[in-house]
Design an enzyme around this catalytic site. Structure first.
Site, PDB file in Angstrom:
ATOM      1  NE  ARG A  47      -3.466   2.357   2.715  1.00 20.93           N
ATOM      2  CZ  ARG A  47      -3.453   2.990   3.896  1.00 20.93           C
ATOM      3  NH1 ARG A  47      -2.909   2.383   4.941  1.00 20.93           N
ATOM      4  NH2 ARG A  47      -4.006   4.169   4.039  1.00 20.93           N
ATOM      5  CG  HIS A  51      -1.411   5.349  -0.359  1.00 14.98           C
ATOM      6  ND1 HIS A  51      -2.133   5.910   0.655  1.00 14.98           N
ATOM      7  CD2 HIS A  51      -2.265   4.506  -0.990  1.00 14.98           C
ATOM      8  CE1 HIS A  51      -3.363   5.434   0.639  1.00 14.98           C
ATOM      9  NE2 HIS A  51      -3.457   4.574  -0.344  1.00 14.98           N
ATOM     10  CG  HIS A 175      -8.414  -3.220  -2.526  1.00 14.95           C
ATOM     11  ND1 HIS A 175      -9.439  -2.327  -2.696  1.00 14.95           N
ATOM     12  CD2 HIS A 175      -7.372  -2.503  -2.043  1.00 14.95           C
ATOM     13  CE1 HIS A 175      -9.053  -1.119  -2.326  1.00 14.95           C
ATOM     14  NE2 HIS A 175      -7.803  -1.200  -1.925  1.00 14.95           N
ATOM     15  CD1 TRP A 191     -12.069  -5.217  -0.871  1.00 14.34           C
ATOM     16  CD2 TRP A 191     -10.127  -5.233   0.242  1.00 14.34           C
ATOM     17  NE1 TRP A 191     -11.752  -3.909  -0.567  1.00 14.34           N
ATOM     18  CE2 TRP A 191     -10.568  -3.888   0.131  1.00 14.34           C
ATOM     19  CE3 TRP A 191      -8.922  -5.461   0.901  1.00 14.34           C
ATOM     20  CZ2 TRP A 191      -9.863  -2.803   0.649  1.00 14.34           C
ATOM     21  CZ3 TRP A 191      -8.209  -4.383   1.418  1.00 14.34           C
ATOM     22  CH2 TRP A 191      -8.677  -3.087   1.300  1.00 14.34           C
TER      23      TRP A 191
HETATM   24  C1  HEM Z   1     -10.598   3.325  -5.952  1.00 15.26           C
HETATM   25  C2  HEM Z   1      -9.338   3.101  -5.542  1.00 15.26           C
HETATM   26  C3  HEM Z   1      -8.982   2.753  -4.135  1.00 15.26           C
HETATM   27  C4  HEM Z   1      -9.586   3.099  -2.957  1.00 15.26           C
HETATM   28  C5  HEM Z   1     -10.813   3.984  -2.741  1.00 15.26           C
HETATM   29  C6  HEM Z   1      -8.837   2.448  -1.891  1.00 15.26           C
HETATM   30  C7  HEM Z   1      -9.140   2.550  -0.556  1.00 15.26           C
HETATM   31  C8  HEM Z   1      -8.549   1.814   0.446  1.00 15.26           C
HETATM   32  C9  HEM Z   1      -8.893   1.870   1.833  1.00 15.26           C
HETATM   33  C10 HEM Z   1      -9.966   2.771   2.433  1.00 15.26           C
HETATM   34  C11 HEM Z   1      -8.102   0.983   2.495  1.00 15.26           C
HETATM   35  C12 HEM Z   1      -8.093   0.672   3.977  1.00 15.26           C
HETATM   36  C13 HEM Z   1      -6.895   1.310   4.635  1.00 15.26           C
HETATM   37  C14 HEM Z   1      -6.820   0.809   6.078  1.00 15.26           C
HETATM   38  O1  HEM Z   1      -7.825   1.004   6.793  1.00 15.26           O
HETATM   39  O2  HEM Z   1      -5.778   0.216   6.452  1.00 15.26           O
HETATM   40  C15 HEM Z   1      -7.253   0.359   1.510  1.00 15.26           C
HETATM   41  C16 HEM Z   1      -6.327  -0.620   1.801  1.00 15.26           C
HETATM   42  C17 HEM Z   1      -5.459  -1.162   0.873  1.00 15.26           C
HETATM   43  N1  HEM Z   1      -5.301  -0.734  -0.428  1.00 15.26           N
HETATM   44 FE1  HEM Z   1      -6.551   0.476  -1.430  1.00 15.26          FE
HETATM   45  N2  HEM Z   1      -7.807   1.718  -2.432  1.00 15.26           N
HETATM   46  C18 HEM Z   1      -7.837   1.902  -3.782  1.00 15.26           C
HETATM   47  C19 HEM Z   1      -6.940   1.394  -4.706  1.00 15.26           C
HETATM   48  C20 HEM Z   1      -5.852   0.616  -4.364  1.00 15.26           C
HETATM   49  C21 HEM Z   1      -4.821   0.219  -5.312  1.00 15.26           C
HETATM   50  C22 HEM Z   1      -4.786   0.652  -6.776  1.00 15.26           C
HETATM   51  C23 HEM Z   1      -3.948  -0.581  -4.627  1.00 15.26           C
HETATM   52  C24 HEM Z   1      -2.691  -1.257  -5.100  1.00 15.26           C
HETATM   53  C25 HEM Z   1      -2.376  -1.469  -6.374  1.00 15.26           C
HETATM   54  C26 HEM Z   1      -4.435  -0.671  -3.264  1.00 15.26           C
HETATM   55  C27 HEM Z   1      -3.829  -1.426  -2.290  1.00 15.26           C
HETATM   56  C28 HEM Z   1      -4.317  -1.505  -0.978  1.00 15.26           C
HETATM   57  C29 HEM Z   1      -3.830  -2.475  -0.009  1.00 15.26           C
HETATM   58  C30 HEM Z   1      -2.738  -3.518  -0.235  1.00 15.26           C
HETATM   59  C31 HEM Z   1      -4.559  -2.267   1.155  1.00 15.26           C
HETATM   60  C32 HEM Z   1      -4.454  -3.054   2.450  1.00 15.26           C
HETATM   61  C33 HEM Z   1      -3.369  -2.474   3.312  1.00 15.26           C
HETATM   62  C34 HEM Z   1      -3.187  -3.224   4.632  1.00 15.26           C
HETATM   63  O3  HEM Z   1      -3.572  -4.413   4.715  1.00 15.26           O
HETATM   64  O4  HEM Z   1      -2.632  -2.618   5.569  1.00 15.26           O
HETATM   65  N3  HEM Z   1      -5.571   0.070  -3.135  1.00 15.26           N
HETATM   66  N4  HEM Z   1      -7.548   0.867   0.269  1.00 15.26           N
HETATM   67  N1  LIG Z   2      -5.437   2.011  -0.999  1.00 13.26           N
HETATM   68  N2  LIG Z   2      -5.937   3.117  -0.755  1.00 13.26           N
HETATM   69  C1  LIG Z   2      -5.993   3.548   0.535  1.00 13.26           C
HETATM   70  O1  LIG Z   2      -5.479   2.913   1.430  1.00 13.26           O
HETATM   71  C2  LIG Z   2      -6.668   4.810   0.823  1.00 13.26           C
HETATM   72  C3  LIG Z   2      -6.928   5.698  -0.174  1.00 13.26           C
HETATM   73  C4  LIG Z   2      -7.550   6.880   0.163  1.00 13.26           C
HETATM   74  N3  LIG Z   2      -7.933   7.155   1.430  1.00 13.26           N
HETATM   75  C5  LIG Z   2      -7.685   6.245   2.409  1.00 13.26           C
HETATM   76  C6  LIG Z   2      -7.048   5.053   2.130  1.00 13.26           C
END
Ligand code: HEM
Ligand SMILES: N=NC(=O)c1ccncc1
Length: 292
Positions: A47, A51, A175, A191
């Site tokens: 992540r 980011h 995800h 997820w």
């Molecule tokens: C519409 C696009 C996206 C939205 C709205 C979004 C939003 C989020 C949110 C709200 C979380 C939770 C953060 C937390 O509470 O720890 C999250 C986690 C995560 N996102 Fe996204 N995300 C998006 C796209 C992506 C993309 C493009 C990737 C990677 C290519 C990604 C990889 C991750 C990963 C790996 C986590 C889990 C992190 C963990 O387990 O600590 N996300 N995302």
């Molecule tokens: N992978 N996206 C995220 O973790 C995230 C994106 C935007 N706002 C909060 C969390």
């Protein structure tokens, strides 16, 4: 918006950094705390790589992994980046061992390592990012996606980076790894049921599960699987899944993991290289973990 000043373009290749050793050390660290989340630091490192890259704006050529400006406020403490200090602090230990590597190269290499070591595709990686000397003006506000919005917002955010519809859907497969944390984003849960294994399960979940709304103690709401309410989707994710332009790619990746792996590797390489001033003669690595 102005570009942040970066260090003189000292060619990282001339620093004789052994990137294989850096990769091996990151791989070694992934499961060092079995009590952390689902037993791996991979998802949070992955992540961080996304980011630090996803702030790129192709029109102004600002943001992106070059500069590693998340080391500075306001990016470091922005709510969109809640939880990522865990990843940055873990990698600081690696940076102390290999101080020559730029933070942008280190953070993106860690994302590649996480995906590959958790069963995902090989992602070609090259060095060339330079550390910014100061904070960037481009905060994540409006640059990183907002989970509470709809598919048109997703298109605005990713098209701004120069990422097209098929690449957007491929990247959403990220995800498949990790989980949401109530105390970081206000959302809760994974997820899919094996969140430390990189696969196309994310797309299968969207296609095959029955989703119901759940109100959260954070005041947000999310989708949960009617039959297994641990598994979730963000509000924007079902909007994207039901969008005519995106849906054909979700269906493709649910059916064919090989195509997903190929498209994801290409899209993630593109994402982590946005805005990086490569000379074109950098070595391209395709790492496999080795025991030296
Ligand atoms: C519409 C696009 C996206 C939205 C709205 C979004 C939003 C989020 C949110 C709200 C979380 C939770 C953060 C937390 O509470 O720890 C999250 C986690 C995560 N996102 Fe996204 N995300 C998006 C796209 C992506 C993309 C493009 C990737 C990677 C290519 C990604 C990889 C991750 C990963 C790996 C986590 C889990 C992190 C963990 O387990 O600590 N996300 N995302
Ligand atoms: N992978 N996206 C995220 O973790 C995230 C994106 C935007 N706002 C909060 C969390």
């Amino acid at each position: 918006e102005t570009k942040s000043k970066t260090a003189p373009a000292a060619k990282t290749e001339k620093k004789n950094i052994d990137y294989q050793k850096v990769y091996n050390d990151i791989a070694e660290m992934l499961d060092e705390d079995p009590e952390y989340d689902d037993g791996s630091y991979g998802p949070v490192l992955f992540r961080l790589a996304w980011h630090c890259s996803g702030t790129y704006d192709k029109e102004t050529q600002t943001g992106g992994s070059n500069g590693a400006t998340m080391r500075f406020k306001p990016e470091a403490t922005h709510s969109a980046n809640n939880g990522l200090a865990i990843a940055r602090d873990l990698l600081e230990k690696i940076h102390q061992k290999y101080p020559e590597i730029s933070y942008g190269d280190l953070w993106t290499l860690a994302g590649v390592c996480a995906v590959q070591e958790l069963g995902g595709p090989t992602i070609p990686w090259r060095a060339g990012r330079q550390d910014a000397l100061e904070a960037s003006q481009c905060t994540p506000d409006g640059r990183l996606p907002d989970a509470t919005k709809k598919e048109d917002h997703a298109r605005d955010v990713f098209h701004r980076m120069g990422i097209n519809d098929r690449e957007i859907v491929a990247l959403m497969g990220g995800h498949t790894l990790g989980r949401c944390h109530l105390d970081r984003s206000g959302f809760d849960g994974p997820w899919q049921e094996a969140p430390t294994f990189f696969s196309n399960e994310y797309y299968k979940a969207l296609a095959n599960r029955t989703w119901i709304k759940k109100n959260l103690e954070s005041g947000q709401w999310q989708w949960v699987d009617k039959d297994n309410t641990v598994v979730m989707m963000l509000p924007i994710e079902l909007s994207m899944y039901n969008d005519k332009g995106f849906k054909k790619y979700y269906d493709l990746y649910a059916k064919d993991q090989d195509v997903f792996f190929k498209d994801f590797a290409a899209a993630f390489k593109k994402l982590i290289e946005l805005g990086v001033p490569f000379t074109g003669d950098e070595k391209v690595y395709e790492f496999k973990r080795t025991t030296e």
